[in-house]
Design a protein around this motif. Structure first.
Motif, PDB file in Angstrom:
ATOM      1  N   UNK A  52       0.862  -1.188   0.000  1.00  0.00           N
ATOM      2  CA  UNK A  52       0.000   0.000   0.000  1.00  0.00           C
ATOM      3  C   UNK A  52       0.894   1.233   0.000  1.00  0.00           C
ATOM      4  N   UNK A  53       1.243   1.700  -1.186  1.00  0.00           N
ATOM      5  CA  UNK A  53       2.228   2.761  -1.370  1.00  0.00           C
ATOM      6  C   UNK A  53       1.634   3.797  -2.319  1.00  0.00           C
ATOM      7  N   UNK A  54       1.836   5.068  -2.039  1.00  0.00           N
ATOM      8  CA  UNK A  54       1.382   6.125  -2.942  1.00  0.00           C
ATOM      9  C   UNK A  54       2.545   7.028  -3.314  1.00  0.00           C
ATOM     10  N   UNK A  55       2.559   7.431  -4.568  1.00  0.00           N
ATOM     11  CA  UNK A  55       3.519   8.403  -5.053  1.00  0.00           C
ATOM     12  C   UNK A  55       2.816   9.341  -6.042  1.00  0.00           C
ATOM     13  N   UNK A  56       3.426  10.481  -6.254  1.00  0.00           N
ATOM     14  CA  UNK A  56       2.931  11.468  -7.209  1.00  0.00           C
ATOM     15  C   UNK A  56       4.091  11.927  -8.078  1.00  0.00           C
ATOM     16  N   UNK A  57       3.868  11.949  -9.385  1.00  0.00           N
ATOM     17  CA  UNK A  57       4.885  12.345 -10.351  1.00  0.00           C
ATOM     18  C   UNK A  57       4.373  13.498 -11.211  1.00  0.00           C
ATOM     19  N   UNK A  58       5.286  14.092 -11.942  1.00  0.00           N
ATOM     20  CA  UNK A  58       4.943  15.045 -12.981  1.00  0.00           C
ATOM     21  C   UNK A  58       5.264  14.397 -14.326  1.00  0.00           C
ATOM     22  N   UNK A  59       4.270  14.310 -15.216  1.00  0.00           N
ATOM     23  CA  UNK A  59       4.523  13.734 -16.536  1.00  0.00           C
ATOM     24  C   UNK A  59       5.542  14.599 -17.273  1.00  0.00           C
ATOM     25  N   UNK A  60       6.667  14.003 -17.585  1.00  0.00           N
ATOM     26  CA  UNK A  60       7.747  14.729 -18.228  1.00  0.00           C
ATOM     27  C   UNK A  60       8.778  15.263 -17.261  1.00  0.00           C
ATOM     28  N   UNK A  61       8.522  15.127 -15.958  1.00  0.00           N
ATOM     29  CA  UNK A  61       9.478  15.570 -14.950  1.00  0.00           C
ATOM     30  C   UNK A  61       9.482  17.078 -14.759  1.00  0.00           C
ATOM     31  N   UNK A  62      10.529  17.559 -14.109  1.00  0.00           N
ATOM     32  CA  UNK A  62      10.661  18.991 -13.867  1.00  0.00           C
ATOM     33  C   UNK A  62      10.179  19.410 -12.502  1.00  0.00           C
ATOM     34  N   UNK A  63      10.225  20.712 -12.276  1.00  0.00           N
ATOM     35  CA  UNK A  63       9.889  21.273 -10.966  1.00  0.00           C
ATOM     36  C   UNK A  63       8.413  21.550 -10.799  1.00  0.00           C
ATOM     37  N   UNK A  92      12.279  -0.319  18.852  1.00  0.00           N
ATOM     38  CA  UNK A  92      12.650   1.030  19.291  1.00  0.00           C
ATOM     39  C   UNK A  92      11.995   2.142  18.487  1.00  0.00           C
ATOM     40  N   UNK A  93      11.288   1.808  17.418  1.00  0.00           N
ATOM     41  CA  UNK A  93      10.703   2.854  16.594  1.00  0.00           C
ATOM     42  C   UNK A  93      10.025   2.256  15.377  1.00  0.00           C
ATOM     43  N   UNK A  94      10.539   2.584  14.189  1.00  0.00           N
ATOM     44  CA  UNK A  94       9.932   2.068  12.972  1.00  0.00           C
ATOM     45  C   UNK A  94      11.001   1.886  11.903  1.00  0.00           C
ATOM     46  N   UNK A  95      10.653   1.086  10.909  1.00  0.00           N
ATOM     47  CA  UNK A  95      11.481   0.892   9.724  1.00  0.00           C
ATOM     48  C   UNK A  95      10.608   1.075   8.499  1.00  0.00           C
ATOM     49  N   UNK A  96      11.065   1.835   7.530  1.00  0.00           N
ATOM     50  CA  UNK A  96      10.331   1.973   6.279  1.00  0.00           C
ATOM     51  C   UNK A  96      10.424   0.666   5.488  1.00  0.00           C
ATOM     52  N   UNK A  97       9.291   0.114   5.127  1.00  0.00           N
ATOM     53  CA  UNK A  97       9.264  -1.027   4.229  1.00  0.00           C
ATOM     54  C   UNK A  97       9.248  -0.565   2.770  1.00  0.00           C
ATOM     55  N   UNK A  98       8.541   0.518   2.505  1.00  0.00           N
ATOM     56  CA  UNK A  98       8.555   1.109   1.163  1.00  0.00           C
ATOM     57  C   UNK A  98       9.743   2.056   1.068  1.00  0.00           C
ATOM     58  N   UNK A  99      10.494   1.937  -0.017  1.00  0.00           N
ATOM     59  CA  UNK A  99      11.719   2.721  -0.162  1.00  0.00           C
ATOM     60  C   UNK A  99      11.760   3.481  -1.486  1.00  0.00           C
ATOM     61  N   UNK A 100      10.627   3.565  -2.168  1.00  0.00           N
ATOM     62  CA  UNK A 100      10.614   4.228  -3.462  1.00  0.00           C
ATOM     63  C   UNK A 100      10.947   5.708  -3.284  1.00  0.00           C
ATOM     64  N   UNK A 101      11.812   6.270  -4.137  1.00  0.00           N
ATOM     65  CA  UNK A 101      12.264   7.652  -3.913  1.00  0.00           C
ATOM     66  C   UNK A 101      11.151   8.679  -4.091  1.00  0.00           C
ATOM     67  N   UNK A 102      11.317   9.781  -3.387  1.00  0.00           N
ATOM     68  CA  UNK A 102      10.433  10.933  -3.550  1.00  0.00           C
ATOM     69  C   UNK A 102      10.992  11.844  -4.651  1.00  0.00           C
ATOM     70  N   UNK A 103      10.197  12.832  -5.032  1.00  0.00           N
ATOM     71  CA  UNK A 103      10.544  13.720  -6.129  1.00  0.00           C
ATOM     72  C   UNK A 103      11.324  14.925  -5.612  1.00  0.00           C
ATOM     73  N   UNK A 104      12.631  14.858  -5.681  1.00  0.00           N
ATOM     74  CA  UNK A 104      13.470  15.939  -5.165  1.00  0.00           C
ATOM     75  C   UNK A 104      13.195  17.262  -5.857  1.00  0.00           C
ATOM     76  N   UNK A 105      12.877  17.213  -7.140  1.00  0.00           N
ATOM     77  CA  UNK A 105      12.622  18.446  -7.883  1.00  0.00           C
ATOM     78  C   UNK A 105      11.371  19.165  -7.398  1.00  0.00           C
ATOM     79  N   UNK A 106      10.459  18.435  -6.762  1.00  0.00           N
ATOM     80  CA  UNK A 106       9.239  19.060  -6.230  1.00  0.00           C
ATOM     81  C   UNK A 106       9.413  19.543  -4.811  1.00  0.00           C
ATOM     82  N   UNK A 107      10.574  19.295  -4.217  1.00  0.00           N
ATOM     83  CA  UNK A 107      10.811  19.692  -2.827  1.00  0.00           C
ATOM     84  C   UNK A 107      11.689  20.944  -2.723  1.00  0.00           C
ATOM     85  N   UNK A 108      12.013  21.577  -3.838  1.00  0.00           N
ATOM     86  CA  UNK A 108      12.876  22.768  -3.784  1.00  0.00           C
ATOM     87  C   UNK A 108      12.053  23.986  -3.379  1.00  0.00           C
TER      88      UNK A 108
END
Length: 400
Positions: A262-273, A384-400
């Motif tokens: 159960x994983x969700x991600x959001x992309x931009x078609x064609x990439x970019x900021x 002691x806490x949690x571990x991420x099971x999903x490791x798919x990368x986030x969109x660095x270009x959308x975090x600027x």
């Protein structure tokens, strides 16, 4: 046909230990709730009890198969086609208690089921006073006949849900594998994504990858693009995706061995900021799931998670997702933990425990703005806490 990722290193012995563990969890829950037998119809419950995986979607709307699990004694399945299922000791014909199988009046079939339950009680010396029958969702005719016989009923679905919360080591391995399959499918979706393809064409890739790896189904068609990303919960259509569109999805994938990714991600078609509104919504969801993950450790109460959850910006509040956290296993599971605004629905007592698996959710879409962002992570509660099971990368270009 896609290439396959390697199978996990799980032996047959380990899988059978997992099946034994799961049946033991059901029986421990039965003992706690004073249930002498559990009568199961849900395909997910029967998968958990005995890895029964025949025609699961068919079973979900035409429950041809029934399983009776006594707290002690042999497990019986009625209506199985195969004879290889672990934990099942006795195979019997189906009782035909559906309109499709038995006509519009199946009172007689329900009476036969009552006799089956009574025979199980007698043969295993379980008919003493003070014990209940745990009954999953079924015809009210069956409930009425049992009550008329003087039996006390409790909810079998809630009983099995409580059993499923704590995962064994092999279950966690299975969950990791399903996540790996889903993330491989997400890679293929991203490689294929380009302007002019429809939402359904892109979404179909995850289905293909799942089935090729022995997965089961996907609970919804949760992929949307462009203006269809806001509000959320619009399923995939024949809309053609355009350059610069937001493309958001939620895997909801019941994969190999029946376990959910159960994983969700959001992309931009064609990439970019992207646009300003795309970046703001993305940052808001990214900050939310990371704040909420930081709260996770054993001993934290479910109500405390609601109280300490990320404080969402006003413009994103009305179109929030349906919950902030929920359990994950063979499918979406107990508990479902709501936002503070919806805390009236929080009827889940309890606290986080080691080896629970959760999804951490976020959707950010403001009324009057064109785009919405859906992000979601799967996590394992550790000592002691949690571990991420999903490791798919986030969109660095959308975090600027």
């Amino acid at each position: 046909m896609t290439d396959l990722i390697p199978l996990p290193d799980i032996s047959e012995a380990a899988l059978h230990q997992m099946y034994t563990y799961r049946l033991g969890r059901i029986r421990a829950a039965m003992a706690e709730q004073k249930a002498s037998v559990a009568v199961l119809f849900s395909p997910v419950s029967m998968r958990y009890a005995a890895n029964f995986d025949e025609y699961q979607l068919f079973q979900s709307h035409i429950p041809t198969t029934m399983m009776i699990v006594p707290i002690e004694g042999p497990v019986t399945v009625f209506g199985a086609s195969q004879r290889h299922h672990p934990n099942i000791d006795i195979y019997q014909p189906s009782r035909m208690a559906t309109p499709f199988d038995g006509g519009l009046d199946f009172t007689g079939s329900c009476q036969t089921i009552v006799e089956d339950i009574e025979q199980t009680l007698r043969q295993n010396n379980l008919s003493g006073a003070g014990f209940h029958i745990a009954l999953e969702r079924t015809s009210p005719i069956l409930s009425r006949l049992l009550l008329e016989k003087g039996y006390s009923l409790i909810d079998g679905e809630a009983l099995v849900e409580s059993a499923r919360m704590i995962k064994s080591p092999t279950e966690i391995q299975c969950l990791r594998h399903t996540v790996n399959v889903a993330q491989y499918g997400m890679d293929k979706m991203r490689e294929y994504l380009r302007p002019g393809l429809t939402e359904l064409q892109v979404w179909s890739i995850l289905h293909q990858v799942n089935i090729a790896h022995g997965g089961d189904w996907i609970d919804g068609r949760m992929l949307a693009s462009g203006p269809r990303t806001n509000p959320w919960l619009q399923e995939a259509t024949h809309r053609k995706i355009e350059l610069g569109d937001t493309v958001a999805f939620d895997s909801d994938m019941v994969g190999p061995n029946g376990y959910l990714a159960d994983i969700s991600r959001t992309w931009i078609c064609g990439g970019g900021t992207g646009s300003r509104s795309q970046r703001e919504a993305y940052r808001h969801s990214y900050d939310e799931i990371h704040h909420n993950m930081s709260l996770l450790k054993p001993g934290v109460g479910f109500a405390e998670l609601t109280e300490r959850a990320f404080k969402r910006a006003e413009k994103y509040r009305d179109r929030r997702y349906v919950c902030a956290f929920h359990g994950v296993g063979l499918c979406d599971e107990y508990p479902k933990i709501y936002y503070p605004e919806d805390a009236r629905h929080n009827n889940c007592p309890g606290e986080l425990q080691e080896n629970m698996v959760l999804s951490v959710e976020s959707y950010s879409g403001a009324e009057g703005e064109p785009d919405g962002v859906k992000l979601e992570e799967m996590v394992l509660i550790t000592a002691t806490g949690f571990e991420r099971l999903s490791t798919y990368p986030f969109e660095k270009e959308l975090l600027i």
